[in-house]
Design an enzyme around this catalytic site. Structure first.
Site, PDB file in Angstrom:
ATOM      1  N   CYS A 336       0.840  -1.206   0.000  1.00 43.73           N
ATOM      2  CA  CYS A 336       0.000   0.000   0.000  1.00 43.73           C
ATOM      3  C   CYS A 336       0.876   1.258   0.000  1.00 43.73           C
ATOM      4  CB  CYS A 336      -0.970  -0.042   1.178  1.00 43.73           C
ATOM      5  SG  CYS A 336      -2.396   1.066   0.982  1.00 43.73           S
ATOM      6  N   HIS A 440      -3.556  -5.633   1.067  1.00 46.02           N
ATOM      7  CA  HIS A 440      -3.217  -5.946   2.453  1.00 46.02           C
ATOM      8  C   HIS A 440      -3.607  -7.396   2.764  1.00 46.02           C
ATOM      9  CE1 HIS A 440      -2.310  -1.877   3.909  1.00 46.02           C
ATOM     10  NE2 HIS A 440      -3.318  -1.451   3.187  1.00 46.02           N
TER      11      HIS A 440
END
Length: 494
Positions: A336, A440
């Site tokens: 991310c 994630h």
């Protein structure tokens, strides 16, 4: 409306979240339909529900312990600190603007109706609600605007248990002092104390608990909870990461050293916990170039403030240390915000992270560039990797990242919130020696994690994370169940 019980704390990190998790597990094992609730979280550790809504990880963990799916009604307000006394507001799972410290009190009043509506919807579907407060209920400068502690308990009709951490020392003063600072009508809401993290034989407390009752307005202690070492349950905030910092020690054959960069505004750090439970894996968090050393892999994690954390990284000499370790053979992984940092360029034309027009060069490990946009992507997702493996996780990001032509994606998103899609994601170079993704939760996929570690030279025994989490929920619940006066607790909620 469901019965209700609330965990308050003498201070942050007293153990409210873990004890709420334990109570959810205990009541669920007894056949009670139980759900967690926290009116307002302040944390960058978040997750995504089946519907694509964003909420705090603590209530996701508590829902899992209760055997139910998480829903944003369990955490209607999530504040994600961005620095400079500003936080992003996530309301009922979606971004609802930014919050400045100076207008917090008036904003709280506007949020109160959203909080109570979420609670009422949720409590109508369950037999019992286990609520969690925030910080301390006795912050005399903040009580007037409270929406998460005693005011929430009054709305829910919840009996409150006040948790004190004896491992820190001063637990009697903390419990009695909290009661002293409450108004008489507030004291009546606190029906019992829980002394948490006790090491040794509770008999060593002697007459202390009776003396506490005499001095703390007659409130009894309903449990002395033992200290549970190495409990593998996700933490709500980044405070415990300080205990995981350090340099690499000597490792034997088949063992690997993995270093995670501890950004000041690190987000979703619990997704790496699955690495730490594997025998022979040293997972450590580092804050400067001297600590980094020569790990087998470096993880650039998510961050709520990518540009400022990139500047911090350079100020600590970590940029040069990471690049040197990469040249020396270390694998570098960006997740991310860390994926954005690993790229060539970052631009913020709208001022999503600060002044409009801000920009910075990334580490240049991946041939990608990122532009921050107003829309936030939050999805539960499934990804197909280059070898055909399907992994599950979630996305939470505001950036849009473009790869240079010819760059191999890390994988392809094939499902978002139950909808089929086909979206290339991430980038991979030098046969996977550097890679990044917006996904994630990758390391919580057992197969992926074990293959990745073996690629680093690891040869340990594998651990299955789902089974481990359930064992840990039961270990916590067993310890709490054996330490609490359940007849008194059940009398509070009937």
């Amino acid at each position: 409306m469901a019965g209700a019980l609330m965990m308050l704390g003498t201070h942050s990190n007293a153990g409210k979240s873990l004890l709420a998790t334990a109570f959810c597990r205990i009541f669920a094992r007894r056949g009670v339909r139980v759900a967690p609730f926290k009116a307002q979280n302040m944390s960058n550790n978040a997750g995504v529900t089946l519907e694509g809504g964003e909420m705090g990880r603590a209530q996701i963990v508590q829902a899992e312990a209760a055997g139910i799916f998480p829903h944003t009604d369990m955490n209607p307000v999530l504040l994600k600190p961005e620095g400079n006394r500003r936080s992003q507001v996530v309301l009922n799972g979606s971004v609802a603007g930014q919050l400045e410290a100076r207008n917090w009190q008036e904003t709280k009043e506007r949020l109160w109706s959203e909080v109570t509506s979420a609670y009422d919807r949720l409590s109508a579907r369950y037999d019992l609600m286990v609520l969690e407060g925030a910080g301390s209920p006795a912050e005399i400068n903040l009580k007037a605007g409270d929406i998460v502690n005693l005011r929430m308990a009054r709305h829910a009709g919840a009996a409150c248990l006040l948790v004190g951490d004896i491992d820190r020392g001063g637990v009697f003063a903390a419990l009695a002092g909290t009661m002293l600072l409450l108004e008489p009508e507030e004291r009546r809401q606190v029906r019992g104390f829980l002394v948490n993290k006790f090491r040794g034989d509770p008999a060593l407390l002697g007459d202390g608990l009776e003396m506490l009752k005499e001095r703390a307005f007659g409130v009894p202690t309903l449990g002395v909870i033992p200290f549970l070492p190495d409990l593998r349950i996700a933490d709500e905030d980044a405070v415990p990461l300080e205990r995981k910092r350090g340099v690499s020690g000597g490792l034997g054959a088949g063992q690997v050293d993995v270093a995670v960069i501890q950004f000041p505004r690190i987000a979703n750090f619990d997704e790496f916990d699955a690495l730490s439970v594997e025998p022979g894996v040293s997972l450590r968090y580092v804050e400067n170039g001297e600590e980094l050393g020569g790990p087998a892999a470096i993880i650039l994690p998510g961050t709520k403030a990518t540009l400022s954390d990139l500047a911090w990284l350079r100020g600590r000499g970590l940029d040069a240390a990471i690049l040197a370790a990469f040249r020396g053979g270390a694998q570098v992984v960006g997740i991310c915000g860390g994926y954005q940092v690993a790229g060539e360029w970052l631009a913020d034309p709208l001022g999503m992270e600060g002044k409009a027009g801000g920009q910075a060069a990334g580490l240049g490990l991946l041939p990608v560039s990122t532009q921050f946009l107003a829309d936030k992507e939050t999805h539960q997702a499934r990804m197909r990797l280059a070898d055909g493996e399907i992994v599950e996780g979630y996305e939470i990001h505001t950036g849009e990242t473009q790869a240079r032509e010819g760059t191999a994606p890390f994988g392809e998103i094939v499902d978002r919130n139950g909808r089929r899609v086909s979206i290339p994601d991430g980038a991979s170079v030098e046969e996977g020696r550097a890679w990044g993704t917006y996904m994630h939760g990758l390391f919580e996929n057992d197969g992926f994690r074990h293959r990745w570690l073996r690629g680093l030279g690891w040869s340990g025994e594998v651990v299955a994370t789902t089974a481990l989490r359930n064992r840990e929920y039961d270990r916590l619940a067993d310890a709490v169940e054996a330490s609490v006066d359940w007849a008194e607790v059940e009398a509070l909620i009937t």
